[in-house]
Design a protein around this motif. Structure first.
Motif, PDB file in Angstrom:
ATOM      1  N   ALA A   1       8.441   7.372 -15.481  1.00 18.14           N
ATOM      2  CA  ALA A   1       8.522   7.094 -14.150  1.00 18.14           C
ATOM      3  C   ALA A   1       7.275   6.821 -14.302  1.00 18.14           C
ATOM      4  CB  ALA A   1       9.010   8.488 -13.699  1.00 18.14           C
ATOM      5  N   THR A   2       6.037   9.005 -14.527  1.00 19.72           N
ATOM      6  CA  THR A   2       4.749   8.357 -14.197  1.00 19.72           C
ATOM      7  C   THR A   2       4.009   9.466 -15.599  1.00 19.72           C
ATOM      8  OG1 THR A   2       3.726   8.738 -12.452  1.00 19.72           O
ATOM      9  CG2 THR A   2       5.383  10.147 -12.787  1.00 19.72           C
ATOM     10  N   GLN A   3       2.764   9.112 -15.133  1.00 24.68           N
ATOM     11  CA  GLN A   3       2.226  10.382 -15.837  1.00 24.68           C
ATOM     12  C   GLN A   3       2.007  11.951 -15.842  1.00 24.68           C
ATOM     13  OE1 GLN A   3       0.315   7.961 -13.769  1.00 24.68           O
ATOM     14  NE2 GLN A   3      -0.299   9.347 -12.495  1.00 24.68           N
TER      15      GLN A   3
ATOM     16  N   GLY B   1      12.615   2.592 -12.439  1.00 23.56           N
ATOM     17  CA  GLY B   1      12.096   1.332 -11.669  1.00 23.56           C
ATOM     18  C   GLY B   1      12.432   0.226 -12.603  1.00 23.56           C
ATOM     19  N   ASN B   2      11.312  -0.883 -12.427  1.00 25.06           N
ATOM     20  CA  ASN B   2      11.592  -1.692 -13.774  1.00 25.06           C
ATOM     21  C   ASN B   2      11.445  -1.535 -15.486  1.00 25.06           C
ATOM     22  OD1 ASN B   2       9.556  -3.397 -15.706  1.00 25.06           O
ATOM     23  ND2 ASN B   2      10.818  -4.746 -14.383  1.00 25.06           N
ATOM     24  N   VAL B   3      10.750  -0.408 -15.741  1.00 24.58           N
ATOM     25  CA  VAL B   3      10.625   0.139 -17.035  1.00 24.58           C
ATOM     26  C   VAL B   3      12.527   0.640 -17.187  1.00 24.58           C
ATOM     27  CG1 VAL B   3       9.155   1.371 -18.704  1.00 24.58           C
ATOM     28  CG2 VAL B   3       8.183   0.125 -16.734  1.00 24.58           C
ATOM     29  N   ALA B   4      12.456   1.342 -16.145  1.00 28.86           N
ATOM     30  CA  ALA B   4      13.675   2.898 -16.554  1.00 28.86           C
ATOM     31  C   ALA B   4      14.784   1.518 -17.027  1.00 28.86           C
ATOM     32  CB  ALA B   4      13.888   3.194 -15.445  1.00 28.86           C
TER      33      ALA B   4
ATOM     34  N   ILE C   1       3.705   0.308 -11.152  1.00 37.94           N
ATOM     35  CA  ILE C   1       4.326   1.012 -10.013  1.00 37.94           C
ATOM     36  C   ILE C   1       4.346   0.510  -8.178  1.00 37.94           C
ATOM     37  CG2 ILE C   1       4.579   3.648  -8.603  1.00 37.94           C
ATOM     38  CD1 ILE C   1       4.005   4.940 -11.609  1.00 37.94           C
ATOM     39  N   GLY C   2       5.436   0.384  -7.803  1.00 37.06           N
ATOM     40  CA  GLY C   2       5.330   0.010  -6.281  1.00 37.06           C
ATOM     41  C   GLY C   2       4.623  -1.392  -6.666  1.00 37.06           C
ATOM     42  N   VAL C   3       3.992  -2.199  -7.315  1.00 35.72           N
ATOM     43  CA  VAL C   3       4.284  -3.471  -7.496  1.00 35.72           C
ATOM     44  C   VAL C   3       5.034  -4.674  -8.727  1.00 35.72           C
ATOM     45  CG1 VAL C   3       2.538  -5.336  -7.533  1.00 35.72           C
ATOM     46  CG2 VAL C   3       1.656  -3.498  -7.042  1.00 35.72           C
TER      47      VAL C   3
ATOM     48  N   LEU D   1      20.435  -1.471  -6.016  1.00 28.66           N
ATOM     49  CA  LEU D   1      19.948  -0.244  -5.583  1.00 28.66           C
ATOM     50  C   LEU D   1      18.583  -0.543  -5.221  1.00 28.66           C
ATOM     51  CD1 LEU D   1      20.391   2.335  -4.023  1.00 28.66           C
ATOM     52  CD2 LEU D   1      20.454   3.013  -5.976  1.00 28.66           C
ATOM     53  N   LYS D   2      17.457  -0.626  -5.883  1.00 27.52           N
ATOM     54  CA  LYS D   2      16.341   0.025  -6.618  1.00 27.52           C
ATOM     55  C   LYS D   2      15.702  -1.380  -6.281  1.00 27.52           C
ATOM     56  CE  LYS D   2      15.958   3.956  -7.001  1.00 27.52           C
ATOM     57  NZ  LYS D   2      15.293   5.314  -5.928  1.00 27.52           N
ATOM     58  N   ASN D   3      15.913  -1.969  -6.547  1.00 25.83           N
ATOM     59  CA  ASN D   3      15.140  -3.770  -6.392  1.00 25.83           C
ATOM     60  C   ASN D   3      15.744  -4.269  -4.862  1.00 25.83           C
ATOM     61  OD1 ASN D   3      14.640  -2.929  -8.747  1.00 25.83           O
ATOM     62  ND2 ASN D   3      16.383  -4.496 -10.057  1.00 25.83           N
TER      63      ASN D   3
ATOM     64  N   ALA E   1      10.070  -7.190 -20.296  1.00 26.69           N
ATOM     65  CA  ALA E   1       9.504  -6.884 -21.646  1.00 26.69           C
ATOM     66  C   ALA E   1       9.334  -5.440 -21.718  1.00 26.69           C
ATOM     67  CB  ALA E   1       8.547  -7.216 -21.240  1.00 26.69           C
ATOM     68  N   THR E   2       8.930  -4.818 -20.803  1.00 29.97           N
ATOM     69  CA  THR E   2       8.468  -3.216 -21.084  1.00 29.97           C
ATOM     70  C   THR E   2       9.434  -2.272 -21.286  1.00 29.97           C
ATOM     71  OG1 THR E   2       6.024  -3.590 -18.935  1.00 29.97           O
ATOM     72  CG2 THR E   2       6.775  -1.628 -20.468  1.00 29.97           C
ATOM     73  N   GLY E   3      10.541  -2.191 -20.591  1.00 30.16           N
ATOM     74  CA  GLY E   3      11.542  -1.956 -21.322  1.00 30.16           C
ATOM     75  C   GLY E   3      12.193  -2.313 -22.640  1.00 30.16           C
TER      76      GLY E   3
HETATM   77  P1  NDP Z   1       8.624   1.186 -10.532  1.00 27.73           P
HETATM   78  O1  NDP Z   1       7.602   1.083  -9.371  1.00 27.73           O
HETATM   79  O2  NDP Z   1       8.991  -0.241 -10.141  1.00 27.73           O
HETATM   80  O3  NDP Z   1       9.385   2.264 -10.592  1.00 27.73           O
HETATM   81  C1  NDP Z   1       8.966   3.480 -11.066  1.00 27.73           C
HETATM   82  C2  NDP Z   1       9.503   4.714 -11.537  1.00 27.73           C
HETATM   83  O4  NDP Z   1       9.247   6.020 -10.906  1.00 27.73           O
HETATM   84  C3  NDP Z   1      10.468   5.025  -9.940  1.00 27.73           C
HETATM   85  O5  NDP Z   1      12.092   5.264  -9.931  1.00 27.73           O
HETATM   86  C4  NDP Z   1       9.754   5.892  -9.328  1.00 27.73           C
HETATM   87  O6  NDP Z   1       9.972   6.936  -7.879  1.00 27.73           O
HETATM   88  C5  NDP Z   1       8.836   7.000 -10.036  1.00 27.73           C
HETATM   89  N1  NDP Z   1       8.364   7.787 -10.198  1.00 27.73           N
HETATM   90  C6  NDP Z   1       6.767   6.916  -9.067  1.00 27.73           C
HETATM   91  N2  NDP Z   1       6.266   7.612  -9.329  1.00 27.73           N
HETATM   92  C7  NDP Z   1       6.921   9.188  -9.367  1.00 27.73           C
HETATM   93  C8  NDP Z   1       6.325  10.629  -9.273  1.00 27.73           C
HETATM   94  N3  NDP Z   1       5.342  10.827  -8.899  1.00 27.73           N
HETATM   95  N4  NDP Z   1       7.203  11.304  -9.680  1.00 27.73           N
HETATM   96  C9  NDP Z   1       8.545  11.259 -10.026  1.00 27.73           C
HETATM   97  N5  NDP Z   1       8.858  10.136 -10.531  1.00 27.73           N
HETATM   98  C10 NDP Z   1       7.747   8.887  -9.866  1.00 27.73           C
HETATM   99  O7  NDP Z   1       7.321   1.131 -11.378  1.00 27.73           O
HETATM  100  P2  NDP Z   1       7.511   0.686 -12.989  1.00 27.73           P
HETATM  101  O8  NDP Z   1       8.674   0.984 -13.603  1.00 27.73           O
HETATM  102  O9  NDP Z   1       6.770  -0.299 -13.632  1.00 27.73           O
HETATM  103  O10 NDP Z   1       6.826   2.108 -13.717  1.00 27.73           O
HETATM  104  C11 NDP Z   1       7.035   2.871 -14.163  1.00 27.73           C
HETATM  105  C12 NDP Z   1       5.829   3.780 -15.279  1.00 27.73           C
HETATM  106  O11 NDP Z   1       5.894   2.316 -16.698  1.00 27.73           O
HETATM  107  C13 NDP Z   1       4.210   3.486 -15.078  1.00 27.73           C
HETATM  108  O12 NDP Z   1       3.579   4.374 -15.664  1.00 27.73           O
HETATM  109  C14 NDP Z   1       3.560   2.257 -14.975  1.00 27.73           C
HETATM  110  O13 NDP Z   1       2.097   2.567 -15.210  1.00 27.73           O
HETATM  111  C15 NDP Z   1       4.254   1.935 -16.462  1.00 27.73           C
HETATM  112  N6  NDP Z   1       4.235   0.762 -17.409  1.00 27.73           N
HETATM  113  C16 NDP Z   1       4.861  -0.583 -16.241  1.00 27.73           C
HETATM  114  C17 NDP Z   1       4.859  -1.318 -16.932  1.00 27.73           C
HETATM  115  C18 NDP Z   1       5.184  -3.150 -16.756  1.00 27.73           C
HETATM  116  O14 NDP Z   1       5.195  -3.742 -17.260  1.00 27.73           O
HETATM  117  N7  NDP Z   1       5.840  -2.703 -15.507  1.00 27.73           N
HETATM  118  C19 NDP Z   1       4.556  -2.098 -18.191  1.00 27.73           C
HETATM  119  C20 NDP Z   1       3.764  -0.666 -18.821  1.00 27.73           C
HETATM  120  C21 NDP Z   1       3.440   0.343 -18.413  1.00 27.73           C
HETATM  121  P3  NDP Z   1      10.111   6.459  -6.334  1.00 27.73           P
HETATM  122  O15 NDP Z   1      10.886   4.981  -6.204  1.00 27.73           O
HETATM  123  O16 NDP Z   1       9.945   7.668  -6.248  1.00 27.73           O
HETATM  124  O17 NDP Z   1       8.379   6.457  -6.422  1.00 27.73           O
END
Ligand code: NDP
Length: 473
Positions: A347-349, A260-263, A188-190, A304-306, A229-231
């Motif tokens: 999104a998140t935990q 974000g990336n996974v979605a 997240i954020g990276v 929009l996002k990236n 890959a994750t998605g």
């Molecule tokens: P991104 O930063 O690309 O996207 C995260 C998304 O989740 C954003 O839309 C963000 O919204 C939203 N989000 C973050 N925190 C919250 C919150 N507290 N409530 C609601 N929405 C939230 O991260 P990734 O897509 O990379 O990661 C998403 C999840 O997938 C995480 O749990 C990560 O650990 C997991 N993951 C990621 C991998 C990867 O390869 N990237 C690999 C395996 C797991 P906003 O912009 O508002 O913060």
């Protein structure tokens, strides 16, 4: 400790002895973990979930108790904490905290992402590093678990502020990472931008090119398909789960959270396989598009996002048939009430609470596959399993990202770059293998269809046996 995997049949005297020993061992262990790591709820939650799942394997294998394997596994090898000082565009000095948790020392170099989010703290990093340990083990690639990050919030920061922060962060992290010691990636954020600045600073200090980070740019060492890959992997996992019931994704309506990336790549692979996603979200709220998010709309979301770093609410302005609902403090998330066949929390935990899980079950969702790490609270998981929903736990279902990171490390070592088709084929093989292993292990240990138990046991046994082989004490 009441275990969710404790056997229900009447045991023999010997078995009763073994079970009460497991019970005592796990209760003592959890009490110790809570006492040693006060105020770390996410870490307690994941230790409890894993420990409860391991019940059947511990009853059969007292060596894991004799050698205190779980206790050793949940104690990080190292928790590295460092200050990150940086200067904003107005000349003001800021101080953030950087963390890196290196969890298990048994298989290969440490491997796990970096998260830039204000919520990052030792509890989050330990929970994610422990999950990562079992996840990495499931991929069968030689990587051990780690996780890190910082409480720095990239939202609203200029490009040059992000760059200065990343450079300062890497200057402090540098002594602890390397291609054979610890290989961070994004979270997240990276994304690719941040990885670029981090890797650039790594090279500047190291004075050499080494694969000490994964998720790099395609022109400077990335593996093809790493961003996807994750998605993609989560959707391949879903495909395998549905196939066990003679079903597939064609025509399925799917809920996806996050944007974000996974979605993004979950939505993309769903489209490839004939399904349609109808929701996306961020921390401000979610959009529902009853027509489905098609390829053009997805490309718009990516920009929009990236590129623009915009908010998901803009989707509803751009595509008027879609509706936007702002997040609120209600005890349920309305996103999970949208009628659908499948759900992909990405999104998140802890983003799916017990009420959300009940809503999903009530609406007839038959499959939940976790792209995010631990997005469902334990009561929600219990609800899915009790209702016969196909439930794909994160440590198995989202392992595609780290698996392709492992493939990126292999390509870095060989100074080569495989084609997209080659990496995607390997990703599909890995996801199918993880699926089959989790399913078979659950069945072998008396919990057919429970992928959580299967993934935890399979991931654990490999790490535990490596720990025993390397040093029993
Ligand atoms: P991104 O930063 O690309 O996207 C995260 C998304 O989740 C954003 O839309 C963000 O919204 C939203 N989000 C973050 N925190 C919250 C919150 N507290 N409530 C609601 N929405 C939230 O991260 P990734 O897509 O990379 O990661 C998403 C999840 O997938 C995480 O749990 C990560 O650990 C997991 N993951 C990621 C991998 C990867 O390869 N990237 C690999 C395996 C797991 P906003 O912009 O508002 O913060």
């Amino acid at each position: 400790m009441a275990s969710r995997t404790a056997p229900s049949r009447r045991p023999t005297t010997r078995r009763r002895g073994a079970e009460s020993r497991v019970q005592e061992h796990l209760s003592t262990l959890l009490a110790k973990v809570e006492a040693k790591n006060p105020g770390e709820p996410e870490f307690h939650q994941t230790v409890r979930e894993i420990a409860e799942s391991l019940w059947p394997v511990l009853v059969q294998n007292p060596k894991y108790i004799d050698n205190k394997i779980i206790e050793r596994l949940v104690e990080p090898d190292r928790v590295i904490s460092f200050g990150v000082n940086w200067v904003d565009d107005h000349g003001e000095i800021h101080v953030n905290r950087g963390l890196r948790v290196q969890m298990s020392s048994s298989i290969g170099p440490y491997k796990g992402g970096l998260r830039f989010h204000p919520s990052v703290n030792p509890s989050l990093c330990k929970f994610l590093a422990l999950e990562q340990t079992l996840k990495n083990s499931l991929t069968t690639l030689p990587m051990r678990g780690a996780k890190g990050g910082t409480d720095f919030d990239p939202k609203g920061r200029s490009e040059s502020e992000i760059r200065r922060f990343c450079q300062s962060f890497m200057t402090e992290l540098f002594p602890y990472i390397g291609e054979f010691t610890d290989v961070p990636a994004g979270d997240i954020g990276v994304g690719e931008r941040e990885i670029g600045y981090l890797f650039g600073q790594y090279k500047r200090i190291a004075k050499r090119f080494a694969g000490a980070i994964t998720g790099k740019g395609i022109n400077w060492g990335d593996s093809r398909i790493r961003q996807e890959a994750t998605g993609y992997g989560a959707v391949y996992f879903a495909r395998e789960m549905l196939a066990t019931r003679g079903n597939d994704l064609v025509g399925k309506t799917c809920l996806v959270s996050g944007s974000g990336n996974v979605a993004q790549y979950t939505v993309e692979k769903l489209l490839h396989l004939g399904a349609r996603a109808v929701t996306l979200s961020d921390s401000d709220g979610f959009v529902h598009d009853p027509d489905g998010i098609d390829r053009d709309k997805l490309e718009w979301v990516k920009r929009l996002k990236n590129d623009r770093r915009g908010r998901i609410r803009e989707y509803a302005d751009q595509f008027p048939r879609a509706t936007y609902q702002a997040a609120s403090d209600r005890d349920e998330n309305p996103l999970w009430k949208v009628p659908a066949d499948c759900a992909f929390p990405s999104a998140t935990q802890n983003e799916v609470n017990a009420k959300d899980a009940a809503n999903l079950v009530e609406n007839g969702v038959s499959l939940v596959v976790e792209g995010a790490n631990m997005p469902t609270v334990p009561e929600g998981v219990d609800r899915f399993i009790a209702a016969g929903v196909l439930y794909g736990p994160s440590k198995a279902a989202n392992a595609g990202g780290v698996a392709v990171s492992g493939l990126e490390m292999a390509q870095d070592m060989q100074l080569s770059q495989w084609t997209s088709e080659e990496v995607d084929a390997r990703l599909q093989v890995i996801m199918t293998r993880i699926h089959d292993t989790a399913r078979q292990t659950a069945e072998d240990f008396g919990h057919p269809g429970n992928y959580l138990v299967g993934a935890n046991i399979a991931g654990f046994v490999k790490v535990a046996d490596a720990m025993l082989d390397e040093s029993p004490i």
